[in-house]
Enzyme design. Structure first.
Site, PDB file in Angstrom:
ATOM      1  N   SER A   1      -5.812   5.479   5.223  1.00  0.00           N
ATOM      2  CA  SER A   1      -4.797   4.534   5.665  1.00  0.00           C
ATOM      3  C   SER A   1      -4.907   4.322   7.165  1.00  0.00           C
ATOM      4  O   SER A   1      -5.342   5.212   7.918  1.00  0.00           O
ATOM      5  CB  SER A   1      -3.413   5.080   5.323  1.00  0.00           C
TER       6      SER A   1
ATOM      7  N   CYS B   1       4.861  -2.306   8.675  1.00  0.00           N
ATOM      8  CA  CYS B   1       5.197  -0.995   9.240  1.00  0.00           C
ATOM      9  C   CYS B   1       4.882  -0.947  10.727  1.00  0.00           C
ATOM     10  O   CYS B   1       3.877  -1.489  11.183  1.00  0.00           O
ATOM     11  CB  CYS B   1       4.471   0.109   8.489  1.00  0.00           C
TER      12      CYS B   1
ATOM     13  N   GLU C   1      -6.954   4.353  -0.430  1.00  0.00           N
ATOM     14  CA  GLU C   1      -6.577   4.982   0.835  1.00  0.00           C
ATOM     15  C   GLU C   1      -6.088   6.402   0.571  1.00  0.00           C
ATOM     16  O   GLU C   1      -5.462   6.664  -0.452  1.00  0.00           O
ATOM     17  CB  GLU C   1      -5.468   4.188   1.532  1.00  0.00           C
TER      18      GLU C   1
ATOM     19  N   CYS D   1       0.901  -8.125   5.186  1.00  0.00           N
ATOM     20  CA  CYS D   1       0.470  -6.738   5.019  1.00  0.00           C
ATOM     21  C   CYS D   1      -1.007  -6.612   4.667  1.00  0.00           C
ATOM     22  O   CYS D   1      -1.727  -7.594   4.564  1.00  0.00           O
ATOM     23  CB  CYS D   1       1.364  -6.045   3.997  1.00  0.00           C
ATOM     24  N   ASP D   2      -1.405  -5.386   4.424  1.00  0.00           N
ATOM     25  CA  ASP D   2      -2.777  -4.917   4.535  1.00  0.00           C
ATOM     26  C   ASP D   2      -3.873  -5.849   4.005  1.00  0.00           C
ATOM     27  O   ASP D   2      -4.692  -6.347   4.762  1.00  0.00           O
ATOM     28  CB  ASP D   2      -2.917  -3.571   3.836  1.00  0.00           C
ATOM     29  N   LYS D   3      -3.945  -6.055   2.701  1.00  0.00           N
ATOM     30  CA  LYS D   3      -5.072  -6.807   2.143  1.00  0.00           C
ATOM     31  C   LYS D   3      -4.794  -8.303   2.076  1.00  0.00           C
ATOM     32  O   LYS D   3      -5.698  -9.095   1.867  1.00  0.00           O
ATOM     33  CB  LYS D   3      -5.417  -6.306   0.724  1.00  0.00           C
TER      34      LYS D   3
ATOM     35  N   ASP E   1       0.821  -1.208   0.000  1.00  0.00           N
ATOM     36  CA  ASP E   1       0.000   0.000   0.000  1.00  0.00           C
ATOM     37  C   ASP E   1       0.854   1.258   0.000  1.00  0.00           C
ATOM     38  O   ASP E   1       0.489   2.270  -0.605  1.00  0.00           O
ATOM     39  CB  ASP E   1      -0.918   0.013   1.227  1.00  0.00           C
TER      40      ASP E   1
END
Length: 557
Positions: free
Chosen positions: A473, A196, A447, A124-126, A83
């Site tokens: 985000s 992160c 985002e 990570c995110d998705k 992202d």
């Protein structure tokens, strides 16, 4: 999908299975390996995403665990988008949409090859929710082990993370630092691999995987480069064999009560607003409906006890030292806020897993009786502007902006809004409205870290609000209200707002409205026509035609 369609015995046993066995022989497997349970190791390692760069070492540890427990690990890949790299341009249309690709591709691989179980390796995110969605859909024994968070950066006595760089860009654009100073922050903010270091979307979802019961204790917080992370990965390989033996499946674990546990933990630590997209989507694949009312209800009674970046100054390594998610669950259990009998991938209940995990640092995890706030860190807003709901990270909003009324400054894309912010066209008191960035309108619900971090970097986060039918985000802070439903592309009122309309924000009162009469709204609706889709070909075009509203998790209909 039932696990009756999976299982390796049905394709490899007996005379009819000789055609399958010959292909395994061709790859170098011996008969003893073929006869054991076949465990799919879904590895999203790549050399693009810092959180995924080192996932091969996690996969190797998982394989060792499977082998130790008498199974045969067979690895296959999954995609993963960063992202941070996709942020601020058309690339950000893809991460949320990739969640469905990840889920679909795992389904295809698992059913086509008849795996007995899966160990899913995201970070990570998705990728995390995409893999959990696949586990819920397939409903074969599965466990998830993440790659772990990176350490926080440090420069001149200041702790840094990815968001520090985004906000420093705003400071630079506002004349507050030199380009060399900006680059120095960029060099130090991400000191190594891992997700992160703040409680952004990746770490929020990794932590909630523990609360759901699909990840082992420590999965959300043990650092990427630690020996503990490798031990967790080996344990996941061992535990998957027990899950296969006992036929404990994801839907046995991801029950309604387990989702309520996840929401309670989410509220207690003010996770990313994106969790309000992902948990309903995972529940949907498990055959459950998880609406925004559940988040509101649990937020009302859950104390906010852990304040991590971007809401506070602590990072994932601090939370881990303080006892991690297990300690938060243990504290919430004392208040009756956890369904302690929910089964987990350890084979034990979540109550048993966390019974002996006290808080080791009460400056990081506060006592529930002395919280930062008496209700959760995320808020669901409703009103004429968001009849189906909108989401804000209340814990990251300055006190001055919890209630605010101001004139709308309207933009039809993130790029237009960012340009206006950088050109200093936004005044104190304004309410920036960014529309046609929802699941259908974006498409892909981008985002908006660039505009929010620019506002913060320019020192306006206590004076300016941002509203969008897109999303923000997990690193965003300030009065950033997203997921406005229905979105503009579906005829939502956000598409009818004009510059100067007065927007009323009341986060404690859970209200979001625009000061327009019913008659004026009717006049505007009568004159309104939807714009042409921004994307007319390829995957995103298909996605835009199928995706549902943000308040339902933006799943594909």
């Amino acid at each position: 999908m039932s696990n009756a369609n999976c299982g390796s015995d049905r394709i490899k046993k007996g005379p009819g299975g000789a055609s399958v066995r010959t292909l395994f022989y061709g790859m170098g497997y011996v008969r003893e390996e073929i006869d054991r349970p076949i465990i799919g190791i879904v590895n999203s390692q790549n050399e693009v995403v810092p959180g995924h760069m080192l996932l091969d070492r996690i996969a190797e540890a998982v394989k060792r665990g499977v082998l130790l427990a008498g199974g045969t690990p067979v690895e296959f890949p999954a995609i993963g988008i960063c992202d941070g790299i996709a942020m601020g341009h058309d690339g950000m249309k893809y991460p949320l949409a990739s969640r469905e690709l990840i889920c679909d591709s795992i389904e295809a691989m698992a059913v086509a090859h008849g795996f007995d179980g899966l160990v899913l390796i995201p970070n990570c995110d998705k990728i995390v929710p995409g893999m959990l969605m696949a586990a819920a859909r397939l409903n074969i024994p599965s466990a998830l082990v993440s790659g772990g968070p990176m350490r926080a950066g440090f420069l001149n006595g200041r702790t840094l993370d990815f968001n520090s760089v985004m906000e420093q860009i705003g400071i630079y654009r506002n004349g507050g630092c030199t380009e060399e100073e900006l680059e120095r922050v960029a060099e130090e903010a991400c000191p190594g691999c891992g997700s992160c270091s703040g409680l952004f979307t990746a770490n929020s979802m990794n932590c909630l995987t523990e609360a759901l019961g699909m990840g082992l204790p420590g999965n959300g917080t043990a650092l990427c480069d630690s020996g503990e992370r490798i031990r967790i990965a080996k344990a996941a390989g061992i535990h998957i064999m027990d899950l296969v033996k006992r036929n404990i499946k994801p839907r046995d674990i991801m029950t309604r009560e387990a989702f309520e546990n996840a929401i309670s933990v989410d509220m207690a630590m003010a996770g990313s607003t994106n969790t309000v997209l992902h948990l309903p989507a995972i529940a949907h694949e498990a055959g459950l409906t998880l609406d925004l009312a559940a988040f509101d209800r649990l937020s009302e009674k859950t104390p906010y006890i852990a304040k991590l970046s971007p809401s506070g100054h602590h990072h994932m390594e601090d939370l881990h030292r303080a006892g991690g998610i297990s300690a938060i669950i243990h504290e919430l259990s004392k208040k009756g806020l956890i369904h302690t009998d929910c089964v987990t991938v350890t084979g034990a209940s979540i109550g048993e897993n966390t019974a002996h995990t006290p808080v080791r640092d009460s400056t990081v995890i506060l006592p529930p009786d002395k919280p930062y706030r008496n209700r959760g860190g995320l808020a669901i807003l409703r009103g004429n502007l968001a009849p189906d709901g909108a989401v804000v990270k209340e814990s990251a909003v300055a006190e001055e902006m919890l209630r605010h009324s101001g004139p709308a400054v309207v933009f039809n894309s993130e790029e237009e809004a960012s340009a206006a912010i950088w050109d200093k066209k936004i005044k104190k008191g304004d309410v920036i409205v960014i529309r046609y960035e929802g699941p259908k309108g974006g498409p892909g619900m981008r985002e908006m870290l660039s505009p929010t971090s620019s506002i913060a970097g320019m020192g306006l986060d206590k004076d300016v609000a941002l509203l969008t039918d897109g999303r923000f985000s997990g690193a965003s802070r300030g009065a950033s209200i997203g997921h406005i439903s229905p979105e503009a592309m579906s005829g939502g009122l956000i598409g009818l707002i004009k510059d100067g309309d007065i927007i009323n924000i009341d986060i404690p009162g859970r209200n979001l409205s625009v000061s327009l009469s019913d008659e004026e709204i009717s006049r505007r609706k009568a004159a309104f026509t939807l714009p042409e889709p921004k994307v007319k070909t390829g995957y995103l075009s298909r996605y835009a035609r199928l995706v549902t509203s943000a308040n339902t998790g933006a799943v594909l209909g």
